[in-house]
Motif scaffolding. Sequence first.
Motif, PDB file in Angstrom:
ATOM      1  N   CYS A  16       0.569  -0.902   0.316  1.00 25.30           N
ATOM      2  CA  CYS A  16       0.186   0.040  -0.045  1.00 25.30           C
ATOM      3  C   CYS A  16       0.693   1.440  -0.282  1.00 25.30           C
ATOM      4  O   CYS A  16       1.880   1.341   0.323  1.00 25.30           O
ATOM      5  CB  CYS A  16      -1.068   0.110   1.564  1.00 25.30           C
ATOM      6  SG  CYS A  16      -0.014  -0.082   2.870  1.00 25.30           S
ATOM      7  N   THR A  67      -2.537   5.550   4.036  1.00 26.94           N
ATOM      8  CA  THR A  67      -3.765   4.669   3.605  1.00 26.94           C
ATOM      9  C   THR A  67      -3.620   3.553   4.414  1.00 26.94           C
ATOM     10  O   THR A  67      -2.571   4.072   5.305  1.00 26.94           O
ATOM     11  CB  THR A  67      -3.679   3.591   1.904  1.00 26.94           C
ATOM     12  OG1 THR A  67      -2.481   2.641   2.300  1.00 26.94           O
ATOM     13  CG2 THR A  67      -3.727   4.717   1.244  1.00 26.94           C
ATOM     14  N   SER A  68      -4.986   3.428   4.953  1.00 25.56           N
ATOM     15  CA  SER A  68      -5.020   2.105   5.806  1.00 25.56           C
ATOM     16  C   SER A  68      -5.408   0.797   5.244  1.00 25.56           C
ATOM     17  O   SER A  68      -5.876   0.692   4.185  1.00 25.56           O
ATOM     18  CB  SER A  68      -6.561   2.493   6.137  1.00 25.56           C
ATOM     19  OG  SER A  68      -5.948   3.820   7.536  1.00 25.56           O
ATOM     20  N   LYS A  94      -6.183  -3.876   6.676  1.00 23.78           N
ATOM     21  CA  LYS A  94      -7.049  -3.756   7.597  1.00 23.78           C
ATOM     22  C   LYS A  94      -6.259  -5.709   6.983  1.00 23.78           C
ATOM     23  O   LYS A  94      -6.536  -5.883   5.503  1.00 23.78           O
ATOM     24  CB  LYS A  94      -8.573  -3.774   7.348  1.00 23.78           C
ATOM     25  CG  LYS A  94      -9.682  -4.769   7.679  1.00 23.78           C
ATOM     26  CD  LYS A  94     -11.009  -4.836   7.979  1.00 23.78           C
ATOM     27  CE  LYS A  94     -11.656  -3.773   8.165  1.00 23.78           C
ATOM     28  NZ  LYS A  94     -13.003  -4.001   8.353  1.00 23.78           N
ATOM     29  N   ASP A 142      -4.589   3.659  18.951  1.00 20.45           N
ATOM     30  CA  ASP A 142      -5.070   4.378  17.697  1.00 20.45           C
ATOM     31  C   ASP A 142      -4.349   4.566  15.884  1.00 20.45           C
ATOM     32  O   ASP A 142      -4.776   4.292  15.350  1.00 20.45           O
ATOM     33  CB  ASP A 142      -5.486   5.941  17.942  1.00 20.45           C
ATOM     34  CG  ASP A 142      -5.376   6.207  19.219  1.00 20.45           C
ATOM     35  OD1 ASP A 142      -5.525   7.183  19.404  1.00 20.45           O
ATOM     36  OD2 ASP A 142      -7.076   5.415  18.939  1.00 20.45           O
ATOM     37  N   LYS A 143      -3.569   3.029  16.315  1.00 19.76           N
ATOM     38  CA  LYS A 143      -2.355   3.357  14.635  1.00 19.76           C
ATOM     39  C   LYS A 143      -2.719   1.941  14.712  1.00 19.76           C
ATOM     40  O   LYS A 143      -3.071   1.760  13.219  1.00 19.76           O
ATOM     41  CB  LYS A 143      -0.862   3.483  15.187  1.00 19.76           C
ATOM     42  CG  LYS A 143       0.142   2.159  14.080  1.00 19.76           C
ATOM     43  CD  LYS A 143       0.045   3.699  13.028  1.00 19.76           C
ATOM     44  CE  LYS A 143       1.247   3.348  12.246  1.00 19.76           C
ATOM     45  NZ  LYS A 143       0.963   4.294  10.750  1.00 19.76           N
ATOM     46  N   THR A 165      -6.344  -3.645  12.024  1.00 23.45           N
ATOM     47  CA  THR A 165      -6.378  -2.035  11.198  1.00 23.45           C
ATOM     48  C   THR A 165      -4.981  -1.791  10.836  1.00 23.45           C
ATOM     49  O   THR A 165      -5.379  -0.959  11.963  1.00 23.45           O
ATOM     50  CB  THR A 165      -7.237  -1.675  10.823  1.00 23.45           C
ATOM     51  OG1 THR A 165      -9.262  -2.152  10.267  1.00 23.45           O
ATOM     52  CG2 THR A 165      -7.773  -0.305   9.475  1.00 23.45           C
ATOM     53  N   VAL A 166      -4.429  -1.236  10.451  1.00 26.34           N
ATOM     54  CA  VAL A 166      -2.973  -0.553  10.554  1.00 26.34           C
ATOM     55  C   VAL A 166      -3.535   0.887   9.805  1.00 26.34           C
ATOM     56  O   VAL A 166      -3.867   1.100   8.691  1.00 26.34           O
ATOM     57  CB  VAL A 166      -1.939  -0.920   9.540  1.00 26.34           C
ATOM     58  CG1 VAL A 166      -0.851   0.025  10.046  1.00 26.34           C
ATOM     59  CG2 VAL A 166      -0.928  -2.425  10.008  1.00 26.34           C
ATOM     60  N   THR A 167      -3.238   2.122  10.221  1.00 33.22           N
ATOM     61  CA  THR A 167      -3.648   3.597   9.633  1.00 33.22           C
ATOM     62  C   THR A 167      -3.172   4.002   9.687  1.00 33.22           C
ATOM     63  O   THR A 167      -2.198   4.310   9.691  1.00 33.22           O
ATOM     64  CB  THR A 167      -4.902   4.010  11.210  1.00 33.22           C
ATOM     65  OG1 THR A 167      -4.513   4.163  12.171  1.00 33.22           O
ATOM     66  CG2 THR A 167      -6.507   3.026  11.886  1.00 33.22           C
ATOM     67  N   SER A 168      -3.742   5.051   8.833  1.00 34.90           N
ATOM     68  CA  SER A 168      -2.611   5.662   7.698  1.00 34.90           C
ATOM     69  C   SER A 168      -0.543   5.100   7.623  1.00 34.90           C
ATOM     70  O   SER A 168       0.365   6.297   8.775  1.00 34.90           O
ATOM     71  CB  SER A 168      -2.218   7.599   9.092  1.00 34.90           C
ATOM     72  OG  SER A 168      -1.317   8.300   8.548  1.00 34.90           O
ATOM     73  N   ALA A 169      -0.882   4.019   7.394  1.00 36.95           N
ATOM     74  CA  ALA A 169       0.360   3.055   7.436  1.00 36.95           C
ATOM     75  C   ALA A 169       1.918   3.768   6.630  1.00 36.95           C
ATOM     76  O   ALA A 169       1.744   4.827   6.268  1.00 36.95           O
ATOM     77  CB  ALA A 169      -0.016   1.976   6.381  1.00 36.95           C
ATOM     78  N   ASP A 176       6.167   0.539   9.484  1.00 37.90           N
ATOM     79  CA  ASP A 176       5.162  -0.430   9.514  1.00 37.90           C
ATOM     80  C   ASP A 176       4.917  -1.207   8.878  1.00 37.90           C
ATOM     81  O   ASP A 176       4.272  -2.538   8.847  1.00 37.90           O
ATOM     82  CB  ASP A 176       3.465   0.052   9.524  1.00 37.90           C
ATOM     83  CG  ASP A 176       3.224   1.583  10.205  1.00 37.90           C
ATOM     84  OD1 ASP A 176       2.860   2.555  10.090  1.00 37.90           O
ATOM     85  OD2 ASP A 176       3.532   1.867  11.918  1.00 37.90           O
TER      86      ASP A 176
END
Lengths: 117, 113
Positions: free
Chosen positions: A13, A17-18, A20, A65-66, A80-84, A88
């Motif tokens: 990605c 982006t996030s 899942k 939150d991450k 879910t890895v948010t704002s990767a 990460d």
Amino acid sequence: GAVVSQHPSRVICKSGTSVKIECRSLDFQATTMFWYRQFPKQSLMLMATSNEGSKATYEQGVEKDKFLINHASLTLSTLTVTSAHPEDSSFYICSAPWTETPYNEQFFGPGTRLTVL
Amino acid sequence: AQSVTQLDSQVPVFEEAPVELRCNYSSSVSVYLFWYVQYPNQGLQLLLKYLSGSTLVKGINGFEAEFNKSQTSFHLRKPSVHISDTAEYFCAVSAGNNRKLIWGLGTSLAVNP
């Protein structure tokens, strides 16, 4: 024996982006699932314990939150890895203990390789 | 608190030679002990486990391990290794009811022809 699946097996990605990742226990119910992170040539690092119907328990140093965890049913937990970001990028593995066993035998998913560009 | 030490990070060995991968643990309570194997780019597979009873435990792929309470060790052995045994091996300990596993850092077994 019990089977745990993960999807996807690989994901690439863009930064920001996030992503899942799904972990499913295929032939047993799991009220608890564990999420691990593994860097190349290193051991598994427990990130969090996913609890069905309640909030996940995060290990010290893991950003809640991450890494959002949702254990929506007795057979499915999602990470879910948010704002990767590139840091990460890692191998993420889930496991589920089979409650039929009195000891802590965990069954592991095959892992998800995340690459953040 | 529990901890696990795998004394060797890398073990090179020739095919058909015997091998021992060492694991020591510390715990103030009774523990369950496990060895897992991870082949390249794959998840983990349970090799064997010690729960109670006989201290010599036999697992899959010809591996065995011996629980030594006085030395707090759980070394993994195989009398004759194959190329296909090349993998990462992890020792793990669990104690208590929280079902968490405490992991060693892993030993990379490289079997050479």
